[in-house]
Design an enzyme around this catalytic site. Structure first.
Site, PDB file in Angstrom:
ATOM      1  N   SER A  50       0.512  -1.386   0.243  1.00 24.72           N
ATOM      2  CA  SER A  50       0.101   0.162  -0.545  1.00 24.72           C
ATOM      3  C   SER A  50       0.706   1.511  -0.083  1.00 24.72           C
ATOM      4  O   SER A  50       2.200   1.186   0.236  1.00 24.72           O
ATOM      5  CB  SER A  50      -0.600   0.050   1.299  1.00 24.72           C
ATOM      6  OG  SER A  50      -0.223  -0.491   1.997  1.00 24.72           O
ATOM      7  N   ASP A  89      -1.470  -1.139  -3.868  1.00 26.46           N
ATOM      8  CA  ASP A  89      -2.599  -1.059  -3.148  1.00 26.46           C
ATOM      9  C   ASP A  89      -3.004   0.214  -2.952  1.00 26.46           C
ATOM     10  O   ASP A  89      -2.339   1.195  -1.733  1.00 26.46           O
ATOM     11  CB  ASP A  89      -2.731  -2.366  -1.914  1.00 26.46           C
ATOM     12  CG  ASP A  89      -4.763  -2.128  -1.668  1.00 26.46           C
ATOM     13  OD1 ASP A  89      -4.619  -2.416  -1.959  1.00 26.46           O
ATOM     14  OD2 ASP A  89      -4.644  -2.625  -0.688  1.00 26.46           O
ATOM     15  N   HIS A  90      -4.159   1.123  -3.276  1.00 26.23           N
ATOM     16  CA  HIS A  90      -4.377   2.436  -2.653  1.00 26.23           C
ATOM     17  C   HIS A  90      -3.504   2.797  -2.910  1.00 26.23           C
ATOM     18  O   HIS A  90      -3.448   3.616  -1.957  1.00 26.23           O
ATOM     19  CB  HIS A  90      -5.031   1.990  -0.622  1.00 26.23           C
ATOM     20  CG  HIS A  90      -5.369   1.409  -0.529  1.00 26.23           C
ATOM     21  ND1 HIS A  90      -7.048   1.643  -0.738  1.00 26.23           N
ATOM     22  CD2 HIS A  90      -6.089  -0.283   0.016  1.00 26.23           C
ATOM     23  CE1 HIS A  90      -7.946   0.574   0.205  1.00 26.23           C
ATOM     24  NE2 HIS A  90      -7.605  -0.694   0.165  1.00 26.23           N
ATOM     25  N   HIS A 183     -12.268  -2.206   6.735  1.00 20.59           N
ATOM     26  CA  HIS A 183     -10.768  -2.803   6.568  1.00 20.59           C
ATOM     27  C   HIS A 183     -10.206  -3.073   8.274  1.00 20.59           C
ATOM     28  O   HIS A 183     -10.993  -2.205   8.521  1.00 20.59           O
ATOM     29  CB  HIS A 183      -9.646  -1.291   5.898  1.00 20.59           C
ATOM     30  CG  HIS A 183      -9.804  -0.962   4.539  1.00 20.59           C
ATOM     31  ND1 HIS A 183      -9.971   0.028   3.660  1.00 20.59           N
ATOM     32  CD2 HIS A 183      -9.150  -2.378   3.474  1.00 20.59           C
ATOM     33  CE1 HIS A 183      -9.870  -0.717   2.289  1.00 20.59           C
ATOM     34  NE2 HIS A 183      -9.471  -1.743   1.909  1.00 20.59           N
ATOM     35  N   HIS A 211     -12.197  -5.898  -0.554  1.00 14.01           N
ATOM     36  CA  HIS A 211     -10.930  -5.160   0.383  1.00 14.01           C
ATOM     37  C   HIS A 211     -11.727  -5.777   1.671  1.00 14.01           C
ATOM     38  O   HIS A 211     -12.321  -5.876   1.669  1.00 14.01           O
ATOM     39  CB  HIS A 211     -10.926  -3.891  -0.185  1.00 14.01           C
ATOM     40  CG  HIS A 211      -9.848  -3.609  -1.299  1.00 14.01           C
ATOM     41  ND1 HIS A 211      -9.438  -2.992  -1.433  1.00 14.01           N
ATOM     42  CD2 HIS A 211     -10.166  -3.677  -2.748  1.00 14.01           C
ATOM     43  CE1 HIS A 211      -8.506  -2.744  -2.132  1.00 14.01           C
ATOM     44  NE2 HIS A 211      -8.620  -3.099  -3.358  1.00 14.01           N
ATOM     45  N   GLY A 212     -10.522  -5.058   3.044  1.00 13.44           N
ATOM     46  CA  GLY A 212     -10.899  -5.582   4.414  1.00 13.44           C
ATOM     47  C   GLY A 212     -11.652  -7.129   3.983  1.00 13.44           C
ATOM     48  O   GLY A 212     -12.546  -7.468   4.913  1.00 13.44           O
ATOM     49  N   ASN A 233      -8.259  -8.955  -1.020  1.00 12.00           N
ATOM     50  CA  ASN A 233      -7.224  -8.790  -0.333  1.00 12.00           C
ATOM     51  C   ASN A 233      -6.982  -8.964   1.136  1.00 12.00           C
ATOM     52  O   ASN A 233      -8.221  -8.786   1.931  1.00 12.00           O
ATOM     53  CB  ASN A 233      -7.190  -6.907  -0.987  1.00 12.00           C
ATOM     54  CG  ASN A 233      -6.856  -6.941  -2.159  1.00 12.00           C
ATOM     55  OD1 ASN A 233      -6.725  -7.662  -2.832  1.00 12.00           O
ATOM     56  ND2 ASN A 233      -7.109  -5.384  -1.862  1.00 12.00           N
ATOM     57  N   VAL A 234      -6.129  -9.491   1.539  1.00 13.92           N
ATOM     58  CA  VAL A 234      -6.026  -9.813   2.889  1.00 13.92           C
ATOM     59  C   VAL A 234      -3.989  -9.659   4.007  1.00 13.92           C
ATOM     60  O   VAL A 234      -3.673  -9.128   3.109  1.00 13.92           O
ATOM     61  CB  VAL A 234      -5.493 -11.140   2.933  1.00 13.92           C
ATOM     62  CG1 VAL A 234      -5.735 -11.681   4.735  1.00 13.92           C
ATOM     63  CG2 VAL A 234      -6.438 -12.221   1.827  1.00 13.92           C
TER      64      VAL A 234
HETATM   65  O1  G3H Z   1      -5.814  -3.269   0.825  1.00  7.13           O
HETATM   66  C1  G3H Z   1      -5.653  -4.413   1.880  1.00  7.13           C
HETATM   67  C2  G3H Z   1      -7.103  -4.851   2.252  1.00  7.13           C
HETATM   68  O2  G3H Z   1      -8.166  -4.612   1.657  1.00  7.13           O
HETATM   69  C3  G3H Z   1      -6.823  -5.372   2.971  1.00  7.13           C
HETATM   70  O3  G3H Z   1      -7.941  -5.744   3.733  1.00  7.13           O
HETATM   71  O4  G3H Z   1      -6.121  -5.670   6.594  1.00  7.13           O
HETATM   72  O5  G3H Z   1      -8.882  -6.082   6.561  1.00  7.13           O
HETATM   73  O6  G3H Z   1      -7.481  -7.571   5.392  1.00  7.13           O
HETATM   74  P1  G3H Z   1      -7.650  -6.587   5.631  1.00  7.13           P
HETATM   75 ZN    ZN Z   2      -7.624  -2.460   0.990  1.00  4.73          ZN
END
Ligand code: G3H
Ligand code: ZN
Length: 288
Positions: A50, A89-90, A183, A211-212, A233-234
């Site tokens: 990120s 990422d982001h 997230h 995400h999240g 995404n993890v």
């Molecule tokens: O962009 C990263 C992810 O959306 C990760 O989310 O930390 O909740 O797994 P998380």
């Molecule tokens: Zn994310």
């Protein structure tokens, strides 16, 4: 192998009904943990950094952070026998451009805070730039909330009446949507909004991104993949495994000072967690 683009892999995930795991790294050991897991599972993998992680790695300078990550990512990919995608990422606009120049094979521009028309204009331009450099482009529509950040906890679900227009006018290779995840949750407690996912899936062709995922119940993630989520995404879940290992080691060995003594086991612990996610997403063995 050299770093790979994710475009074909995302399409394959969509056609064959599995989830590409996209795992966040904040340190060299975490990048290695993800690559080691991919090797062990014979899975294609997305290692993602990120903008905030780049800021940490670059000691406050995000561009220096991206340069370090690009160099490490290249070597990690070259020493792997499975396809490795290096993803921003982001990213902010400047970070997206810099990451592309540095050889990242996939980027995400997060324009969720911008007004609709401005988000479309910037997203489209960056998408064209990414494509001209052979990289994949992820856009986002809707805002996934962030636990622990006052004012950002709620987020905003993807508007199903506008998402088709957004996707058609920006043409991303993947589209991140907000369907109830948050997230940075440390416990699995959230279920996804499948009615909203189905409504989006009915009008958007691009592979969809969750995400999240750390706070989403496993059954819900699996059902989401069945209904069209292609990239999962993890981050927090992996940080949990990494940090728990360090905490346990230092509690048991309070006098040790050599970082290799606790970073080695932490890397192993995170690798096991990534392997478990890969099996659950159905991506294990796909690179064989
Ligand atoms: O962009 C990263 C992810 O959306 C990760 O989310 O930390 O909740 O797994 P998380
Ligand atoms: Zn994310």
């Amino acid at each position: 192998m050299t770093l790979t683009s994710s475009i074909a892999w995302l399409k394959r995930a969509q056609t064959e009904g599995f989830g590409m795991g996209a795992f966040n790294a904040n340190t060299l050991e975490q990048m290695q943990a993800i690559a080691m897991a991919a090797e062990a599972e014979q899975a294609p993998v997305i290692i993602q950094i990120s903008g905030n992680a780049a800021q940490h790695i670059g000691v406050g300078n995000r561009i220096v952070g991206l340069r370090l990550v690009a160099a490490m990512g290249r070597v990690v990919a070259e020493t792997a026998s499975v396809p490795v995608i290096l993803h921003l990422d982001h990213g902010r606009e400047s970070e997206v451009l810099q990451a592309l120049a540095l050889g990242f094979t996939s980027v995400m521009f997060d324009g969720s805070e911008l007004p609709f028309e401005e988000n479309i204009a910037r997203t489209r331009e960056l998408c064209e730039t990414a494509h001209s450099m052979g990289a994949a482009f992820e856009a986002g529509f809707g805002e996934v909330g962030r636990a622990g950040v006052p004012g950002m906890e709620e987020g905003e679900l993807t508007d199903p009446s506008r998402v088709a227009e957004f996707a058609a006018r920006t043409m991303p290779d993947a589209l991140a949507i907000a369907i109830g995840s948050v997230h940075a949750l440390k416990r699995k407690e959230v279920s996804l909004d499948f009615a909203l996912l189905d409504a989006i899936r009915a009008v958007v062709e691009a592979p969809l991104v969750l995400h999240g995922s750390s706070g989403v119940l496993d059954d819900s993630i699996c059902e989401g993949i069945r209904r069209g989520l292609c990239k999962i995404n993890v981050a927090t879940q992996l940080n949990g495994a990494f940090t728990r290992s360090i905490r346990e080691y230092l509690t048991a060995h309070p006098d040790d000072v050599d970082p290799r003594k606790y970073l080695g086991p932490a890397r192993e612990a995170m690798m096991e967690q990534v392997r478990e996610r890969m099996r659950m997403f159905g991506v294990s063995g796909r690179a064989a």
